[in-house]
Design an enzyme around this catalytic site. Structure first.
Site, mmCIF file in Angstrom:
data_model
loop_
_atom_site.group_PDB
_atom_site.id
_atom_site.type_symbol
_atom_site.label_atom_id
_atom_site.label_comp_id
_atom_site.label_asym_id
_atom_site.label_seq_id
_atom_site.Cartn_x
_atom_site.Cartn_y
_atom_site.Cartn_z
ATOM 1 N N LYS A 1 30.619 -11.609 -1.455
ATOM 2 C CA LYS A 1 29.422 -11.159 -0.727
ATOM 3 C C LYS A 1 29.198 -9.667 -0.960
ATOM 4 O O LYS A 1 28.075 -9.224 -1.216
ATOM 5 C CB LYS A 1 29.602 -11.394 0.783
ATOM 6 C CG LYS A 1 29.375 -12.818 1.217
ATOM 7 C CD LYS A 1 29.803 -12.998 2.676
ATOM 8 C CE LYS A 1 29.721 -14.454 3.084
ATOM 9 N NZ LYS A 1 30.421 -14.767 4.307
ATOM 10 N N GLN B 1 33.027 -13.009 9.530
ATOM 11 C CA GLN B 1 33.546 -14.121 8.719
ATOM 12 C C GLN B 1 34.356 -15.087 9.585
ATOM 13 O O GLN B 1 35.265 -14.677 10.304
ATOM 14 C CB GLN B 1 34.418 -13.560 7.583
ATOM 15 C CG GLN B 1 34.914 -14.596 6.606
ATOM 16 C CD GLN B 1 33.791 -15.256 5.801
ATOM 17 O OE1 GLN B 1 32.872 -14.603 5.342
ATOM 18 N NE2 GLN B 1 33.869 -16.562 5.650
ATOM 19 N N ASP C 1 23.443 -14.851 9.716
ATOM 20 C CA ASP C 1 24.032 -16.177 9.508
ATOM 21 C C ASP C 1 23.215 -17.258 10.224
ATOM 22 O O ASP C 1 23.357 -18.449 9.943
ATOM 23 C CB ASP C 1 25.465 -16.209 10.071
ATOM 24 C CG ASP C 1 26.511 -16.226 8.968
ATOM 25 O OD1 ASP C 1 26.159 -16.562 7.815
ATOM 26 O OD2 ASP C 1 27.681 -15.926 9.267
#
Ligand code: NDP
Length: 313
Positions: A54, A98, A121
């Site tokens: 990422k 994460q 997200d």
């Protein structure tokens, strides 16, 4: 019949190039770079790889990658304090914590602490709720990417029967909402579904998000269907002893029946990070429009930012 291969790698690369041009345009006008903050707690090897990837792609398109690597013993209070700082930071447009988090940290509590306007997200209940009521929302990255892949082979999905196998919060359920918004008739199947092959065979669009290697074989597929294989499963080849990634679909069998099919790897996977970057840039651009180029006027608690108006892919 041999299915058209949907090349997620190429489609993701094209999307990243488009995003890079958008970023360069803003920077050329004197605005700050968009910033994506990624928080990793502990050192789960798969998460390390994912976070590194990422960060690399964020920088490649000209955005700022802000990484916070915290030890596994980080307390929930300390993580909440970091999220609060990132919420208030005008240089941060997206926050990604994460998952999975260490067991002593309540992941739901952390997700709910992220400002919905920075929840790239799309996991915050505000975004989940707005997506399900047809409102403006950050759409979770994997379903958003999957819809783009479907639309790369067929633009108008209206009236088609879509079957989504899997009902997780991160893939199955948001995929249902996106396909519904495209006027598909949607069936969501799961581990208790009876006669799964028959249900799947009725699908014009079949999305497999299960996590079972090669579960979806040719018996599950209607001739000509669009098959999106979200699954990522690591298997060990008995003959060579080497491990490799396979999807939820039996690629060789399904490609003889389907009209279009995504490979694993190289299908949905690359789209997920590209859509994370797109969500971050969308949030940044809305912030710019609101006059917060430097972020000065952005109030992360009261302001709500969307991705794309009407849930465009
Ligand atoms: P979850 O484990 O959260 O959900 C799996 C779903 O599959 C559940 O709804 C479960 O049903 C259903 N299921 C399990 N076994 C069967 C079965 N035999 N028949 C029918 N349904 C079944 O997984 P995720 O949604 O998080 O991920 C799914 C897959 O997608 C995984 O392989 C994951 O690695 C991959 N993935 C890929 C991403 C990418 O970027 N390409 C991103 C995210 C995930 P029930 O609810 O009844 O238990």
């Amino acid at each position: 019949m041999t299915a058209t291969l949907i090349d997620g790698k190429a489609i993701a690369a094209a999307l990243r190039a488009e995003l890079a041009a958008r970023v360069a345009g803003h920077v050329a006008q004197g605005y700050r770079k968009p910033g994506l903050a990624v928080v990793l707690v502990g050192n789960d090897p798969a998460s390390e790889v994912y976070v590194a990837s990422k960060a690399k792609q964020t920088k490649e398109i000209g955005m700022l990658s802000i990484e916070h690597r915290l030890p596994a013993e980080t307390t929930e209070a300390a993580l909440l304090a970091l999220v609060a700082r990132l919420n208030a930071d005008p240089g941060v447009d997206g926050i990604l914590v994460q998952l999975p988090l260490p067991g002593h940290i309540d992941a739901d509590k952390i997700i709910e602490a992220i400002a919905p306007a920075k929840d790239v997200d799309g996991f915050h209940p505000v975004n989940v709720g707005r997506l399900s009521t047809g409102g403006k929302a950050f759409v979770p990255c994997t379903p958003r990417g999957s819809l783009k892949l479907i639309k790369s082979v067929r633009q108008d999905l209206s009236g088609l029967h879509a079957v989504v196998v899997g009902r997780s919060n991160i893939v199955g359920k948001p995929m249902l909402q996106l396909l519904l918004a495209e006027n598909c008739t949607v069936t969501v199947a799961h581990s208790r579904t009876q006669d799964l092959p028959m249900v799947c065979r009725s699908a014009d669009i079949l999305v497999a998000a299960v996590g079972r290697p090669k579960l979806i074989d040719s018996r599950y597929v209607k001739p000509g269907a669009i098959v999106i294989d979200v699954g990522i499963n690591r298997v060990t080849d008995k003959a060579t002893g080497k491990s490799r990634l396979v999807g939820d679909a039996d690629f060789d069998g399904v490609k003889e029946i389907a009209g279009a099919l995504t490979p694993v790897p190289g299908g949905v996977g690359p789209m997920t990070i590209a859509c994370l970057l797109e969500n971050t840039l969308d949030g940044y651009e809305i912030r710019l429009k609101q006059g917060g180029g430097g972020g000065a006027r952005f109030d992360p608690v009261t302001e709500w930012i969307c991705t794309s108006g009407n849930i465009q892919p």
